[in-house]
Design a protein around this motif. Structure first.
Motif, PDB file in Angstrom:
ATOM      1  N   VAL A   1       0.278   6.805   4.818  1.00  0.00           N
ATOM      2  CA  VAL A   1      -0.859   6.043   5.368  1.00  0.00           C
ATOM      3  C   VAL A   1      -0.154   4.721   5.483  1.00  0.00           C
ATOM      4  O   VAL A   1       0.934   4.345   5.210  1.00  0.00           O
ATOM      5  CB  VAL A   1      -1.970   5.926   4.325  1.00  0.00           C
ATOM      6  CG1 VAL A   1      -2.540   7.235   3.966  1.00  0.00           C
ATOM      7  CG2 VAL A   1      -1.171   5.325   2.737  1.00  0.00           C
ATOM      8  N   THR A   2      -1.000   3.764   5.932  1.00  0.00           N
ATOM      9  CA  THR A   2      -0.513   2.270   6.063  1.00  0.00           C
ATOM     10  C   THR A   2      -0.407   1.396   4.804  1.00  0.00           C
ATOM     11  O   THR A   2      -1.195   1.719   3.739  1.00  0.00           O
ATOM     12  CB  THR A   2      -1.435   1.611   7.223  1.00  0.00           C
ATOM     13  OG1 THR A   2      -2.803   1.535   6.674  1.00  0.00           O
ATOM     14  CG2 THR A   2      -1.430   2.165   8.570  1.00  0.00           C
ATOM     15  N   ASN A   3       0.059   0.248   5.107  1.00  0.00           N
ATOM     16  CA  ASN A   3      -0.086  -0.802   3.919  1.00  0.00           C
ATOM     17  C   ASN A   3      -1.516  -1.052   3.588  1.00  0.00           C
ATOM     18  O   ASN A   3      -1.946  -1.345   2.337  1.00  0.00           O
ATOM     19  CB  ASN A   3       0.967  -1.755   4.032  1.00  0.00           C
ATOM     20  CG  ASN A   3       0.351  -2.746   5.140  1.00  0.00           C
ATOM     21  OD1 ASN A   3      -0.215  -2.184   6.140  1.00  0.00           O
ATOM     22  ND2 ASN A   3       1.279  -3.576   5.398  1.00  0.00           N
ATOM     23  N   THR A   4      -2.273  -1.114   4.494  1.00  0.00           N
ATOM     24  CA  THR A   4      -3.854  -1.380   4.412  1.00  0.00           C
ATOM     25  C   THR A   4      -4.397  -0.514   3.411  1.00  0.00           C
ATOM     26  O   THR A   4      -5.177  -0.883   2.675  1.00  0.00           O
ATOM     27  CB  THR A   4      -4.214  -1.714   5.877  1.00  0.00           C
ATOM     28  OG1 THR A   4      -3.844  -2.588   6.575  1.00  0.00           O
ATOM     29  CG2 THR A   4      -5.911  -1.765   5.516  1.00  0.00           C
ATOM     30  N   ALA A   5      -4.205   0.638   3.702  1.00  0.00           N
ATOM     31  CA  ALA A   5      -4.867   1.751   2.694  1.00  0.00           C
ATOM     32  C   ALA A   5      -4.442   1.828   1.374  1.00  0.00           C
ATOM     33  O   ALA A   5      -5.135   1.801   0.511  1.00  0.00           O
ATOM     34  CB  ALA A   5      -4.489   3.146   3.299  1.00  0.00           C
ATOM     35  N   ILE A   6      -2.991   1.472   1.039  1.00  0.00           N
ATOM     36  CA  ILE A   6      -2.651   1.274  -0.289  1.00  0.00           C
ATOM     37  C   ILE A   6      -3.171   0.081  -0.872  1.00  0.00           C
ATOM     38  O   ILE A   6      -3.632   0.085  -2.175  1.00  0.00           O
ATOM     39  CB  ILE A   6      -1.402   1.374  -0.198  1.00  0.00           C
ATOM     40  CG1 ILE A   6      -0.333   2.488   0.210  1.00  0.00           C
ATOM     41  CG2 ILE A   6      -0.772   0.781  -1.793  1.00  0.00           C
ATOM     42  CD1 ILE A   6      -0.982   3.811  -0.557  1.00  0.00           C
ATOM     43  N   ALA A   7      -3.108  -1.131  -0.160  1.00  0.00           N
ATOM     44  CA  ALA A   7      -3.623  -2.353  -0.811  1.00  0.00           C
ATOM     45  C   ALA A   7      -5.481  -1.921  -1.172  1.00  0.00           C
ATOM     46  O   ALA A   7      -5.947  -2.765  -2.043  1.00  0.00           O
ATOM     47  CB  ALA A   7      -3.792  -3.430   0.302  1.00  0.00           C
ATOM     48  N   THR A   8      -6.018  -1.135  -0.397  1.00  0.00           N
ATOM     49  CA  THR A   8      -7.328  -1.079  -0.568  1.00  0.00           C
ATOM     50  C   THR A   8      -7.508   0.115  -1.706  1.00  0.00           C
ATOM     51  O   THR A   8      -8.541  -0.137  -2.745  1.00  0.00           O
ATOM     52  CB  THR A   8      -8.131  -0.423   0.637  1.00  0.00           C
ATOM     53  OG1 THR A   8      -7.841  -1.220   1.693  1.00  0.00           O
ATOM     54  CG2 THR A   8      -9.615  -0.428   0.471  1.00  0.00           C
ATOM     55  N   ALA A   9      -6.781   0.968  -1.783  1.00  0.00           N
ATOM     56  CA  ALA A   9      -6.768   1.958  -2.805  1.00  0.00           C
ATOM     57  C   ALA A   9      -6.306   1.278  -4.089  1.00  0.00           C
ATOM     58  O   ALA A   9      -6.756   1.771  -5.087  1.00  0.00           O
ATOM     59  CB  ALA A   9      -5.588   3.232  -2.449  1.00  0.00           C
TER      60      ALA A   9
END
Length: 308
Positions: A251-259
Protein backbone atom coordinates in the motif's frame (compact mmCIF):
# COMPACT_ATOMS: atom_id res chain seq x y z
CA UNK A 1 -14.44 -0.02 5.01
CA UNK A 2 -14.62 -0.37 8.77
CA UNK A 3 -17.58 1.14 10.59
CA UNK A 4 -17.81 2.47 14.13
CA UNK A 5 -20.99 2.59 16.14
CA UNK A 6 -20.97 6.03 17.74
CA UNK A 7 -22.12 5.18 21.23
CA UNK A 8 -25.41 6.59 22.51
CA UNK A 9 -26.54 7.10 18.89
CA UNK A 10 -27.96 5.09 16.02
CA UNK A 11 -25.07 6.17 13.78
CA UNK A 12 -22.98 3.41 12.19
CA UNK A 13 -20.18 5.60 10.90
CA UNK A 14 -17.31 4.88 8.56
CA UNK A 15 -13.93 4.82 10.25
CA UNK A 16 -12.76 7.38 7.70
CA UNK A 17 -14.43 10.78 7.42
CA UNK A 18 -14.30 13.04 4.39
CA UNK A 19 -13.40 16.53 5.59
CA UNK A 20 -14.61 19.44 3.48
CA UNK A 21 -12.44 22.34 4.57
CA UNK A 22 -10.75 22.87 1.18
CA UNK A 23 -13.62 22.53 -1.30
CA UNK A 24 -13.23 26.13 -2.48
CA UNK A 25 -10.01 25.00 -4.19
CA UNK A 26 -12.01 22.75 -6.55
CA UNK A 27 -14.54 23.08 -9.33
CA UNK A 28 -18.04 21.65 -8.89
CA UNK A 29 -17.11 18.75 -11.17
CA UNK A 30 -14.04 17.98 -9.08
CA UNK A 31 -16.02 18.19 -5.86
CA UNK A 32 -18.61 15.79 -7.20
CA UNK A 33 -15.87 13.36 -8.22
CA UNK A 34 -14.33 13.56 -4.74
CA UNK A 35 -17.64 12.93 -2.99
CA UNK A 36 -18.59 10.10 -5.35
CA UNK A 37 -15.17 8.53 -4.77
CA UNK A 38 -15.73 8.73 -1.01
CA UNK A 39 -19.16 7.09 -1.28
CA UNK A 40 -17.81 4.38 -3.61
CA UNK A 41 -15.08 3.61 -1.07
CA UNK A 42 -17.67 3.19 1.67
CA UNK A 43 -17.29 6.53 3.40
CA UNK A 44 -20.66 7.64 4.76
CA UNK A 45 -19.49 10.40 7.12
CA UNK A 46 -18.90 13.97 5.93
CA UNK A 47 -17.48 16.70 8.15
CA UNK A 48 -18.16 20.43 7.71
CA UNK A 49 -17.87 23.68 9.66
CA UNK A 50 -19.59 26.99 9.14
CA UNK A 51 -16.24 28.78 8.87
CA UNK A 52 -14.85 26.60 6.06
CA UNK A 53 -14.68 28.99 3.15
CA UNK A 54 -16.91 31.28 5.25
CA UNK A 55 -19.75 28.85 4.57
CA UNK A 56 -19.04 28.42 0.89
CA UNK A 57 -17.70 24.88 1.34
CA UNK A 58 -21.08 23.71 2.62
CA UNK A 59 -22.82 25.35 -0.34
CA UNK A 60 -20.43 23.79 -2.84
CA UNK A 61 -20.88 20.35 -1.27
CA UNK A 62 -24.66 20.48 -1.67
CA UNK A 63 -24.48 22.00 -5.16
CA UNK A 64 -21.96 19.47 -6.45
CA UNK A 65 -24.07 16.43 -5.63
CA UNK A 66 -27.43 18.17 -6.13
CA UNK A 67 -28.45 17.34 -2.58
CA UNK A 68 -31.83 15.63 -2.32
CA UNK A 69 -33.49 13.23 0.15
CA UNK A 70 -32.25 10.07 -1.59
CA UNK A 71 -28.64 11.26 -1.44
CA UNK A 72 -29.04 12.68 2.05
CA UNK A 73 -30.15 9.38 3.54
CA UNK A 74 -26.84 7.79 2.48
CA UNK A 75 -24.83 10.29 4.49
CA UNK A 76 -24.00 11.17 8.06
CA UNK A 77 -23.58 14.95 8.02
CA UNK A 78 -21.66 16.73 10.74
CA UNK A 79 -20.92 20.42 11.03
CA UNK A 80 -19.34 22.70 13.58
CA UNK A 81 -20.07 26.18 14.88
CA UNK A 82 -18.81 28.59 17.50
CA UNK A 83 -15.98 30.41 15.71
CA UNK A 84 -16.62 33.89 14.41
CA UNK A 85 -14.13 33.53 11.61
CA UNK A 86 -13.86 37.01 10.19
CA UNK A 87 -13.91 38.67 13.60
CA UNK A 88 -11.57 36.01 15.09
CA UNK A 89 -13.30 35.15 18.34
CA UNK A 90 -15.46 32.37 19.76
CA UNK A 91 -19.20 32.59 20.46
CA UNK A 92 -21.23 29.92 22.27
CA UNK A 93 -24.22 32.18 22.88
CA UNK A 94 -27.64 30.63 22.32
CA UNK A 95 -28.41 33.14 19.59
CA UNK A 96 -25.21 32.43 17.68
CA UNK A 97 -25.59 28.64 17.89
CA UNK A 98 -29.18 28.74 16.66
CA UNK A 99 -28.39 31.19 13.85
CA UNK A 100 -25.35 29.13 12.84
CA UNK A 101 -27.36 25.93 12.51
CA UNK A 102 -30.01 27.62 10.41
CA UNK A 103 -27.27 28.84 8.09
CA UNK A 104 -25.61 25.42 7.94
CA UNK A 105 -28.87 23.67 7.08
CA UNK A 106 -29.67 26.18 4.38
CA UNK A 107 -26.22 25.87 2.79
CA UNK A 108 -26.24 22.08 2.92
CA UNK A 109 -29.82 21.98 1.62
CA UNK A 110 -30.96 19.60 4.34
CA UNK A 111 -33.51 19.65 7.14
CA UNK A 112 -31.24 18.24 9.84
CA UNK A 113 -27.70 17.51 10.97
CA UNK A 114 -26.75 14.14 12.38
CA UNK A 115 -24.12 15.81 14.55
CA UNK A 116 -23.37 19.37 15.63
CA UNK A 117 -20.00 20.08 17.26
CA UNK A 118 -18.90 23.17 19.16
CA UNK A 119 -15.73 24.04 17.28
CA UNK A 120 -13.32 25.48 19.88
CA UNK A 121 -13.83 26.20 23.58
CA UNK A 122 -15.35 29.59 24.39
CA UNK A 123 -14.03 30.83 27.77
CA UNK A 124 -17.13 33.03 28.02
CA UNK A 125 -19.48 30.07 27.64
CA UNK A 126 -22.61 30.00 29.74
CA UNK A 127 -23.29 26.24 29.81
CA UNK A 128 -26.97 26.64 30.65
CA UNK A 129 -27.38 28.86 27.61
CA UNK A 130 -25.70 26.28 25.38
CA UNK A 131 -27.98 23.63 26.85
CA UNK A 132 -31.02 25.72 25.92
CA UNK A 133 -29.78 25.97 22.34
CA UNK A 134 -29.17 22.23 22.18
CA UNK A 135 -32.65 21.44 23.48
CA UNK A 136 -34.31 23.77 20.98
CA UNK A 137 -32.31 22.30 18.09
CA UNK A 138 -33.06 18.74 19.15
CA UNK A 139 -36.75 19.23 19.84
CA UNK A 140 -37.20 20.94 16.47
CA UNK A 141 -35.51 18.05 14.70
CA UNK A 142 -32.71 20.22 13.34
CA UNK A 143 -29.91 18.34 15.15
CA UNK A 144 -29.96 14.70 16.25
CA UNK A 145 -26.77 14.54 18.33
CA UNK A 146 -24.15 16.84 19.82
CA UNK A 147 -20.44 16.89 20.45
CA UNK A 148 -17.42 19.14 20.73
CA UNK A 149 -14.10 19.77 19.05
CA UNK A 150 -10.76 20.61 20.68
CA UNK A 151 -12.21 20.39 24.21
CA UNK A 152 -10.52 19.01 27.31
CA UNK A 153 -12.24 16.77 29.90
CA UNK A 154 -13.12 19.56 32.34
CA UNK A 155 -14.67 21.67 29.59
CA UNK A 156 -16.74 18.68 28.50
CA UNK A 157 -17.80 17.93 32.09
CA UNK A 158 -18.89 21.52 32.63
CA UNK A 159 -21.08 21.49 29.54
CA UNK A 160 -22.40 17.99 30.19
CA UNK A 161 -23.53 19.01 33.68
CA UNK A 162 -26.11 21.34 32.15
CA UNK A 163 -27.37 19.39 29.15
CA UNK A 164 -29.19 16.05 29.15
CA UNK A 165 -27.96 15.45 25.62
CA UNK A 166 -24.94 13.17 25.71
CA UNK A 167 -21.84 14.69 24.10
CA UNK A 168 -20.85 11.82 21.84
CA UNK A 169 -17.89 13.14 19.80
CA UNK A 170 -14.72 15.15 20.37
CA UNK A 171 -12.69 16.08 17.29
CA UNK A 172 -9.05 16.79 18.10
CA UNK A 173 -5.74 17.04 16.29
CA UNK A 174 -3.85 13.74 16.13
CA UNK A 175 -1.26 12.31 13.75
CA UNK A 176 2.00 10.39 13.90
CA UNK A 177 3.79 13.74 14.13
CA UNK A 178 1.36 15.23 16.67
CA UNK A 179 0.83 12.83 19.56
CA UNK A 180 0.44 14.76 22.84
CA UNK A 181 -2.61 12.74 23.86
CA UNK A 182 -0.52 9.55 24.14
CA UNK A 183 2.96 10.92 24.91
CA UNK A 184 2.50 11.67 28.61
CA UNK A 185 1.01 8.28 29.32
CA UNK A 186 3.96 6.50 27.74
CA UNK A 187 6.55 8.67 29.52
CA UNK A 188 4.76 8.88 32.87
CA UNK A 189 6.84 10.29 35.75
CA UNK A 190 9.88 10.96 33.58
CA UNK A 191 11.64 14.30 33.79
CA UNK A 192 11.41 14.96 30.06
CA UNK A 193 9.26 17.18 27.86
CA UNK A 194 7.34 14.19 26.51
CA UNK A 195 6.00 13.45 29.99
CA UNK A 196 4.13 16.76 30.26
CA UNK A 197 0.38 16.14 30.27
CA UNK A 198 -0.82 18.72 27.74
CA UNK A 199 -4.40 17.57 27.25
CA UNK A 200 -5.70 16.43 30.66
CA UNK A 201 -5.75 12.79 29.55
CA UNK A 202 -8.46 13.34 26.94
CA UNK A 203 -7.88 9.93 25.35
CA UNK A 204 -8.53 7.97 28.54
CA UNK A 205 -11.39 10.28 29.53
CA UNK A 206 -13.09 9.76 26.16
CA UNK A 207 -12.84 5.99 26.42
CA UNK A 208 -14.21 6.03 29.96
CA UNK A 209 -17.16 8.21 28.93
CA UNK A 210 -17.98 6.60 25.57
CA UNK A 211 -16.97 9.64 23.52
CA UNK A 212 -15.83 8.93 19.98
CA UNK A 213 -12.62 10.72 19.05
CA UNK A 214 -12.08 12.09 15.56
CA UNK A 215 -8.52 12.89 14.42
CA UNK A 216 -8.14 16.04 12.31
CA UNK A 217 -4.99 16.82 10.29
CA UNK A 218 -3.88 13.16 10.31
CA UNK A 219 -0.89 13.88 8.04
CA UNK A 220 0.20 17.20 9.54
CA UNK A 221 3.30 18.03 11.52
CA UNK A 222 2.26 20.19 14.46
CA UNK A 223 -0.18 23.02 13.94
CA UNK A 224 -0.25 23.24 10.13
CA UNK A 225 3.55 23.07 9.82
CA UNK A 226 3.13 20.91 6.73
CA UNK A 227 2.74 17.20 5.99
CA UNK A 228 5.31 14.80 7.42
CA UNK A 229 4.83 12.28 4.62
CA UNK A 230 7.57 12.89 2.08
CA UNK A 231 9.33 15.43 4.34
CA UNK A 232 12.80 13.90 4.28
CA UNK A 233 14.45 16.97 5.75
CA UNK A 234 12.59 16.82 9.07
CA UNK A 235 11.26 13.24 9.13
CA UNK A 236 13.77 11.09 7.29
CA UNK A 237 13.68 8.15 9.69
CA UNK A 238 9.90 8.26 10.02
CA UNK A 239 9.39 8.19 6.27
CA UNK A 240 11.89 5.34 5.95
CA UNK A 241 10.02 3.22 8.48
CA UNK A 242 6.59 4.04 7.03
CA UNK A 243 7.77 3.28 3.50
CA UNK A 244 9.20 -0.08 4.57
CA UNK A 245 5.96 -1.07 6.28
CA UNK A 246 3.92 0.20 3.32
CA UNK A 247 5.94 -1.99 0.97
CA UNK A 248 5.28 -5.03 3.17
CA UNK A 249 1.52 -4.42 2.94
CA UNK A 250 1.67 -3.34 -0.72
CA UNK A 251 0.00 0.00 0.00
CA UNK A 252 1.04 3.66 -0.01
CA UNK A 253 2.49 5.65 2.87
CA UNK A 254 -0.89 7.40 3.14
CA UNK A 255 -2.55 4.09 4.03
CA UNK A 256 0.01 3.34 6.72
CA UNK A 257 -0.25 6.82 8.27
CA UNK A 258 -4.01 6.34 8.43
CA UNK A 259 -3.75 2.76 9.71
CA UNK A 260 -1.47 3.93 12.53
CA UNK A 261 -4.29 6.08 13.93
CA UNK A 262 -6.94 3.43 13.32
CA UNK A 263 -4.86 0.79 15.12
CA UNK A 264 -5.61 2.40 18.48
CA UNK A 265 -8.35 0.49 20.35
CA UNK A 266 -10.27 3.73 20.97
CA UNK A 267 -11.69 3.36 17.44
CA UNK A 268 -10.61 6.85 16.45
CA UNK A 269 -12.19 8.15 13.26
CA UNK A 270 -9.78 9.74 10.79
CA UNK A 271 -10.80 13.03 9.16
CA UNK A 272 -9.24 13.32 5.71
CA UNK A 273 -8.98 16.83 4.32
CA UNK A 274 -7.48 15.78 1.01
CA UNK A 275 -8.88 17.10 -2.28
CA UNK A 276 -7.17 14.32 -4.24
CA UNK A 277 -9.45 11.34 -5.08
CA UNK A 278 -6.49 8.97 -5.38
CA UNK A 279 -5.15 9.91 -1.96
CA UNK A 280 -8.65 9.34 -0.61
CA UNK A 281 -8.60 5.85 -2.13
CA UNK A 282 -5.11 5.23 -0.76
CA UNK A 283 -6.22 6.16 2.75
CA UNK A 284 -9.24 3.88 2.52
CA UNK A 285 -6.95 0.89 1.97
CA UNK A 286 -5.95 1.34 5.61
CA UNK A 287 -9.20 -0.27 6.67
CA UNK A 288 -7.85 -3.64 5.51
CA UNK A 289 -4.69 -3.25 7.62
CA UNK A 290 -4.14 -3.93 11.30
CA UNK A 291 -0.61 -2.93 12.21
CA UNK A 292 1.23 -5.19 14.62
CA UNK A 293 2.23 -3.75 17.98
CA UNK A 294 5.86 -3.70 16.86
CA UNK A 295 4.98 -1.81 13.67
CA UNK A 296 2.91 0.71 15.60
CA UNK A 297 5.68 1.34 18.11
CA UNK A 298 8.38 1.42 15.43
CA UNK A 299 6.48 4.24 13.70
CA UNK A 300 5.95 6.07 16.98
CA UNK A 301 9.66 5.90 17.84
CA UNK A 302 10.72 6.90 14.33
CA UNK A 303 8.77 10.13 14.79
CA UNK A 304 11.23 11.04 17.55
CA UNK A 305 9.33 9.80 20.59
CA UNK A 306 10.78 7.91 23.53
CA UNK A 307 9.55 4.50 24.60
CA UNK A 308 11.21 4.01 28.01
Amino acid sequence: MKYTQIKHTELNASNIIMGNMRLTQLSLTEIEQLIRTALDEGINFFDHADIYGQGRCEELFAEAIQMNPSIREKMILQSKCGIKGQENYFDFSKEHILDSVDGILKRLNTDYLDLLLLHRPDPLMEPAEVAEAFEKLHSSGKVKHFGVSNHNPAQIELLQKYTPHKLVVNQIQFSIAHTPMIDAGIALNMNIDQAINRDSSILEYSRLHDITLQAWSPFQNGFFAGPFLGDLENFLELNKVIDEIAANYDVTNTAIATAWISRHPANIQVVLGTTNPQRLKDACKSTDITLTRKEWYDIYKAAGNIVP
